[in-house]
Design a protein around this motif. Structure first.
Motif, PDB file in Angstrom:
ATOM      1  N   UNK A   1       1.713 -17.670  -7.470  1.00 22.30           N
ATOM      2  CA  UNK A   1       1.108 -16.548  -6.750  1.00 22.30           C
ATOM      3  C   UNK A   1      -0.107 -16.066  -7.524  1.00 22.30           C
ATOM      4  N   UNK A   2      -1.161 -15.785  -6.807  1.00 22.77           N
ATOM      5  CA  UNK A   2      -2.367 -15.186  -7.377  1.00 22.77           C
ATOM      6  C   UNK A   2      -2.337 -13.721  -6.946  1.00 22.77           C
ATOM      7  N   UNK A   3      -2.419 -12.822  -7.923  1.00 30.62           N
ATOM      8  CA  UNK A   3      -2.312 -11.402  -7.595  1.00 30.62           C
ATOM      9  C   UNK A   3      -3.474 -10.595  -8.159  1.00 30.62           C
ATOM     10  N   UNK A   4      -3.732  -9.513  -7.473  1.00 25.51           N
ATOM     11  CA  UNK A   4      -4.682  -8.503  -7.931  1.00 25.51           C
ATOM     12  C   UNK A   4      -3.890  -7.204  -7.950  1.00 25.51           C
ATOM     13  N   UNK A   5      -3.917  -6.514  -9.088  1.00 24.11           N
ATOM     14  CA  UNK A   5      -3.156  -5.266  -9.210  1.00 24.11           C
ATOM     15  C   UNK A   5      -1.717  -5.552  -9.601  1.00 24.11           C
ATOM     16  N   UNK A   6      -0.836  -4.593  -9.309  1.00 25.70           N
ATOM     17  CA  UNK A   6       0.568  -4.763  -9.645  1.00 25.70           C
ATOM     18  C   UNK A   6       1.443  -3.960  -8.693  1.00 25.70           C
ATOM     19  N   UNK A   7       2.665  -4.455  -8.506  1.00 28.04           N
ATOM     20  CA  UNK A   7       3.644  -3.748  -7.687  1.00 28.04           C
ATOM     21  C   UNK A   7       4.172  -2.557  -8.466  1.00 28.04           C
ATOM     22  N   UNK A   8       4.270  -1.418  -7.827  1.00 31.98           N
ATOM     23  CA  UNK A   8       4.786  -0.209  -8.461  1.00 31.98           C
ATOM     24  C   UNK A   8       6.212   0.008  -7.983  1.00 31.98           C
ATOM     25  N   UNK A   9       7.135   0.110  -8.915  1.00 29.46           N
ATOM     26  CA  UNK A   9       8.550   0.349  -8.574  1.00 29.46           C
ATOM     27  C   UNK A   9       8.732   1.722  -7.981  1.00 29.46           C
TER      28      UNK A   9
ATOM     29  N   UNK B   1       0.833  -1.197   0.000  1.00 28.75           N
ATOM     30  CA  UNK B   1       0.000   0.000   0.000  1.00 28.75           C
ATOM     31  C   UNK B   1       0.871   1.252   0.000  1.00 28.75           C
ATOM     32  N   UNK B   2       0.598   2.140  -0.926  1.00 29.08           N
ATOM     33  CA  UNK B   2       1.221   3.462  -0.916  1.00 29.08           C
ATOM     34  C   UNK B   2       0.291   4.356  -0.119  1.00 29.08           C
ATOM     35  N   UNK B   3       0.777   4.842   1.016  1.00 31.62           N
ATOM     36  CA  UNK B   3      -0.051   5.666   1.890  1.00 31.62           C
ATOM     37  C   UNK B   3       0.044   7.143   1.494  1.00 31.62           C
ATOM     38  N   UNK B   4       1.250   7.601   1.147  1.00 26.45           N
ATOM     39  CA  UNK B   4       1.457   8.988   0.736  1.00 26.45           C
ATOM     40  C   UNK B   4       2.478   8.980  -0.395  1.00 26.45           C
ATOM     41  N   UNK B   5       2.190   9.709  -1.444  1.00 27.18           N
ATOM     42  CA  UNK B   5       3.172   9.926  -2.514  1.00 27.18           C
ATOM     43  C   UNK B   5       2.847  11.281  -3.133  1.00 27.18           C
ATOM     44  N   UNK B   6       3.479  12.325  -2.618  1.00 27.56           N
ATOM     45  CA  UNK B   6       3.159  13.676  -3.078  1.00 27.56           C
ATOM     46  C   UNK B   6       3.554  13.894  -4.537  1.00 27.56           C
ATOM     47  N   UNK B   7       4.556  13.161  -5.025  1.00 28.45           N
ATOM     48  CA  UNK B   7       4.966  13.290  -6.425  1.00 28.45           C
ATOM     49  C   UNK B   7       4.022  12.551  -7.371  1.00 28.45           C
ATOM     50  N   UNK B   8       3.394  11.472  -6.881  1.00 31.03           N
ATOM     51  CA  UNK B   8       2.485  10.649  -7.704  1.00 31.03           C
ATOM     52  C   UNK B   8       1.243  10.286  -6.883  1.00 31.03           C
ATOM     53  N   UNK B   9       0.342  11.230  -6.645  1.00 32.49           N
ATOM     54  CA  UNK B   9      -0.832  10.942  -5.802  1.00 32.49           C
ATOM     55  C   UNK B   9      -1.733   9.837  -6.355  1.00 32.49           C
ATOM     56  N   UNK B  10      -1.661   9.547  -7.657  1.00 35.60           N
ATOM     57  CA  UNK B  10      -2.470   8.468  -8.235  1.00 35.60           C
ATOM     58  C   UNK B  10      -2.019   7.095  -7.749  1.00 35.60           C
ATOM     59  N   UNK B  11      -0.859   7.002  -7.127  1.00 31.78           N
ATOM     60  CA  UNK B  11      -0.348   5.730  -6.597  1.00 31.78           C
ATOM     61  C   UNK B  11      -0.862   5.432  -5.190  1.00 31.78           C
ATOM     62  N   UNK B  12      -1.484   6.412  -4.540  1.00 26.17           N
ATOM     63  CA  UNK B  12      -1.925   6.236  -3.155  1.00 26.17           C
ATOM     64  C   UNK B  12      -3.086   5.257  -3.089  1.00 26.17           C
ATOM     65  N   UNK B  13      -2.920   4.243  -2.268  1.00 30.10           N
ATOM     66  CA  UNK B  13      -3.897   3.177  -2.118  1.00 30.10           C
ATOM     67  C   UNK B  13      -3.182   1.840  -2.220  1.00 30.10           C
ATOM     68  N   UNK B  14      -3.947   0.770  -2.255  1.00 33.74           N
ATOM     69  CA  UNK B  14      -3.342  -0.546  -2.436  1.00 33.74           C
ATOM     70  C   UNK B  14      -2.886  -0.660  -3.880  1.00 33.74           C
ATOM     71  N   UNK B  15      -1.710  -1.218  -4.069  1.00 35.61           N
ATOM     72  CA  UNK B  15      -1.177  -1.398  -5.414  1.00 35.61           C
ATOM     73  C   UNK B  15      -1.266  -2.858  -5.852  1.00 35.61           C
ATOM     74  N   UNK B  16      -1.007  -3.791  -4.921  1.00 31.35           N
ATOM     75  CA  UNK B  16      -1.059  -5.216  -5.239  1.00 31.35           C
ATOM     76  C   UNK B  16      -1.508  -5.990  -4.004  1.00 31.35           C
ATOM     77  N   UNK B  17      -2.290  -7.023  -4.250  1.00 33.98           N
ATOM     78  CA  UNK B  17      -2.739  -7.945  -3.204  1.00 33.98           C
ATOM     79  C   UNK B  17      -2.436  -9.348  -3.720  1.00 33.98           C
ATOM     80  N   UNK B  18      -1.860 -10.212  -2.894  1.00 37.09           N
ATOM     81  CA  UNK B  18      -1.428 -11.515  -3.392  1.00 37.09           C
ATOM     82  C   UNK B  18      -1.496 -12.610  -2.326  1.00 37.09           C
TER      83      UNK B  18
END
Length: 180
Positions: free
Chosen positions: A171-179, A141-158
């Motif tokens: 692995x079964x995943x939902x979403x994707x990991x953000x580098x 989960x990205x909790x705060x990202x002032x440079x990329x606010x669209x990343x805030x929230x869960x990114x991947x669940x597995x």
């Protein structure tokens, strides 16, 4: 008489000093508490994780999708991915032994402002109504990202599939990991 007035004034002064001290203590205590919560995302994330697990137990896909970052929501069919996630589970999730935080990161500028905060959250030993135990379910989960606010929230669940003999599979995943 003279001494009584001095004692009365000293009592009044003492009350004022005591009141100022108590107000200062209470106000600084509240500020410290708010600052602790602001800079300790694990404390806040634990309650959120408990709520999220309730959505998993209920297989409430709409509520789960809403928790994802808008970045991931735009690039994935999260509803379909959650449906596949629940199909792969051996039964319905009913409980877990504990919550852990295997990874975290935070960026703070020179003024003390948080510009980036992210966590990995795991549910340990997740049990299903069919008796299967998964070592862990996890999400990033990205909790705060002032440079990329669209990343805030869960990114991947597995979670990792386990066969009847206890062998771990894909692995079964939902979403994707953000580098980062």
């Amino acid at each position: 008489m003279f001494y009584m007035r001095i004692i009365k004034r000293l009592q009044d002064a003492f009350r004022i000093v005591l009141l100022v001290f108590i107000l200062g203590f209470v106000l600084s205590g509240c500020g410290a508490s708010a600052d602790l919560e602001r800079t300790n995302p694990k404390k806040l994330a634990k309650k959120e994780a408990e709520d999220i697990f309730e959505y998993i137990k209920a297989e409430d896909i709409d509520s789960l999708v809403a928790l994802f970052s808008s970045d991931v929501q735009k690039s994935h069919d999260l509803k379909k991915e959650w449906e596949s996630f629940f199909e792969e589970l051996d039964g319905k999730a009913v409980s877990y032994e504990g919550i852990s935080f295997p990874g975290e990161g935070m960026g703070v500028d020179k003024k003390g402002n948080i510009y980036d905060s992210h966590l990995s959250i795991n549910y340990n030993n997740v049990k299903t109504d069919n008796g299967t135990t998964y070592t862990e379910f996890g999400y990033f989960q990205t909790r705060i990202d002032t440079a990329h606010p669209d990343r805030e929230g869960i990114n991947i669940f597995t979670f990792q599939i386990v066969d009847k003999e206890g062998n771990k599979g894909e692995f079964i995943t939902v979403g994707e990991y953000i580098e980062y």
